[in-house]
Design an enzyme around this catalytic site. Structure first.
Site, mmCIF file in Angstrom:
data_model
loop_
_atom_site.group_PDB
_atom_site.id
_atom_site.type_symbol
_atom_site.label_atom_id
_atom_site.label_comp_id
_atom_site.label_asym_id
_atom_site.label_seq_id
_atom_site.Cartn_x
_atom_site.Cartn_y
_atom_site.Cartn_z
ATOM 1 N N ARG A 60 122.946 -44.406 -33.744
ATOM 2 C CA ARG A 60 121.792 -45.234 -34.121
ATOM 3 C C ARG A 60 120.546 -44.804 -33.072
ATOM 4 O O ARG A 60 119.328 -44.913 -33.466
ATOM 5 C CB ARG A 60 121.801 -46.876 -34.347
ATOM 6 N N TYR A 113 101.642 -44.212 -52.637
ATOM 7 C CA TYR A 113 103.018 -44.252 -53.178
ATOM 8 C C TYR A 113 103.364 -45.760 -53.599
ATOM 9 O O TYR A 113 102.986 -46.521 -52.748
ATOM 10 C CB TYR A 113 104.242 -43.668 -52.160
ATOM 11 N N ASP A 185 100.704 -39.290 -44.761
ATOM 12 C CA ASP A 185 101.833 -38.841 -45.428
ATOM 13 C C ASP A 185 101.631 -37.623 -46.214
ATOM 14 O O ASP A 185 101.092 -37.421 -47.312
ATOM 15 C CB ASP A 185 102.129 -40.065 -46.661
ATOM 16 N N LYS A 210 111.807 -35.001 -50.948
ATOM 17 C CA LYS A 210 111.269 -34.191 -51.832
ATOM 18 C C LYS A 210 110.964 -32.697 -51.174
ATOM 19 O O LYS A 210 112.165 -31.982 -51.221
ATOM 20 C CB LYS A 210 109.623 -34.682 -51.861
HETATM 21 C C1 LIG Z 1 109.139 -40.224 -52.509
HETATM 22 C C2 LIG Z 1 107.668 -40.681 -51.755
HETATM 23 C C3 LIG Z 1 107.860 -41.866 -50.578
HETATM 24 C C4 LIG Z 1 108.971 -42.713 -50.419
HETATM 25 O O1 LIG Z 1 110.047 -41.667 -50.026
HETATM 26 P P1 LIG Z 1 111.587 -42.097 -50.275
HETATM 27 O O2 LIG Z 1 112.403 -40.908 -49.459
HETATM 28 O O3 LIG Z 1 111.833 -42.032 -51.681
HETATM 29 O O4 LIG Z 1 112.002 -43.256 -49.435
HETATM 30 C C5 LIG Z 1 106.810 -41.861 -49.871
HETATM 31 N N1 LIG Z 1 105.592 -41.196 -50.213
HETATM 32 C C6 LIG Z 1 105.551 -40.150 -51.099
HETATM 33 C C7 LIG Z 1 104.191 -39.603 -51.090
HETATM 34 C C8 LIG Z 1 106.536 -40.055 -52.077
HETATM 35 O O5 LIG Z 1 106.391 -38.968 -52.905
#
Ligand SMILES: *Cc1c(COP(=O)(O)O)cnc(C)c1O
Length: 394
Positions: A60, A113, A185, A210
């Protein structure tokens, strides 16, 4: 040895751990699937806990396979250090928590998001941390929305799912003047298309689920920033809240990252072809894609290419026609998420942004008629054939 600065396409393959030396010179990193690490002497543990000796203690706090991924991501985002999380939301929540105290304020891009929106609301309800959504389009407007309690500006660009862009350099200019951190982000672009730290942003985060992963088989998150911030985050929020990434997921991400540049090029090429086809189609009302919209100049300034996401709406469309179109598809799969080899389609109002609520969706510019495509790696002609066939049916 003098080495010329490597190209990004080389760094995704070679830019990784320098401190770790595998005893067998394994080409691919090993998976350290262990919770804890043992010590020769009690004094050695004491030195590690005190930070006088490098090395793992407990997974962790840090795991060698995960650290290899962190080092690679720091290289790819041009940051000093990185930290991996068990999900994108693990990364989002850790960063936001690290930047606010009860009563503070966050300025946000107008559109985030869905779960980030949910988390901001939770902070508001529980700890009176407020937020304002802003267009972030000019200096005076941004300044008028700051207060003495504003500790960070939180941005998505392109914004999910409206695909509007935020001018990173402009936001950084105002933020620096007021000594406020800028968080980006960068999930939609990946560091191949956009590197916010080079524009002076302080913290970059990703849903690694992603494009970084690219194969739809991992949920993960990454934060990249300077060394002192990352060390602090590692020793506080990540350690004590514990949204860590598993060694196997880190290994899969290291594997996926090797093809990031190749994949992104194909995602972008395919998307451009589909944008061209859609824009000629009589049933399409509007398309938003970074290099073919009103944001073109800004896109050129901060992005290498437009990415793999396209948002469009149908003429005289509604929730019903959007859903009908989706139901008529065969190759293209109905799913949330993005950045996979498979082309995915989703309806933001009832899927990714259902949690946001109608009123706030309207303010973010998300209509019932809006459809988001994540263009995959298939032959673009096959993607188009599927879409065109479905368009005939609506
Ligand atoms: C999918 C996504 C998230 C969240 O990510 P997870 O891996 O599903 O927790 C945050 N920001 C954006 C732009 C996303 O597409």
């Amino acid at each position: 040895m003098f080495m010329k600065k490597q190209d990004f396409r080389t760094k995704v393959i070679h830019g990784e751990a320098t401190h770790y030396k595998d005893p067998y010179n394994s080409l691919v990193p090993p998976i350290y699937q262990t919770a804890t690490f043992t010590f020769d002497t009690a004094e050695q543990v004491e030195r590690r806990f005190a930070g006088d000796e490098e090395g793992p203690i407990y997974s962790r706090l840090g795991n060698p396979t995960v650290q290899m991924l962190e080092q690679k991501m720091a290289v790819l985002e041009e940051g000093e250090a990185a930290l991996a999380f068990g999900s994108g939301m693990g990364a989002v929540s850790a960063v936001v928590l690290s930047l606010v105290n009860a009563g503070d304020h966050i300025l946000c891009s107008k559109g985030v998001y869905g779960c980030t929106f949910g988390f901001l609301n939770m902070l508001h309800e529980k700890f009176n941390v407020s937020h304002t959504f802003s267009n972030l389009t000019n200096e005076l407007e941004i300044e008028s929305q700051l207060s003495n309690y504003t500790t960070c500006i939180y941005i998505e660009t392109p914004i999910n799912p409206t695909m509007q862009l935020i001018d990173l350099a402009l936001v950084v200019k105002v933020a620096k003047k007021h000594k406020i951190k800028v968080v980006v982000d960068n999930t939609f672009s990946s560091p191949y298309l956009q590197q916010p730290l080079l524009f002076g942003c302080d913290i970059v985060l990703h849903s690694a689920t992603k494009y970084l992963c690219g194969h739809g088989d991992v949920i993960g998150g990454i934060v990249v920033s300077d060394e002192s911030y990352i060390e602090e985050l590692s020793k506080t929020v990540r350690k004590d809240i514990g949204a860590i990434m598993s060694p196997f997921d880190a290994w899969l991400l290291l594997r996926g990252l090797k093809t990031l540049a190749v994949r992104m090029d194909r995602h972008c090429e395919n998307a451009e072809e589909i944008v061209n086809k859609l824009s000629e189609h009589p049933k399409i009302e509007s398309i938003v894609y970074p290099f073919s919209s009103s944001d073109q100049q800004l896109a050129k300034k901060q992005m290498k290419q437009g990415g793999g996401l396209i948002t469009f709406s149908l003429k005289n469309g509604s929730k019903k026609t959007a859903q009908k179109l989706m139901n008529e598809l065969n190759l293209i799969k109905i799913a949330v998420s993005l950045g996979d080899a498979e082309t995915l389609i989703q309806h933001p109002a009832t899927m990714t942004h259902a949690v946001v609520g109608e009123e706030e969706r309207e303010r973010m510019g998300i209509t019932e008629n809006m459809i988001r495509l994540s263009i995959g790696l298939e032959a673009w002609e096959d993607i188009w054939n599927d879409l065109e066939h479905a368009l005939q049916k609506v």
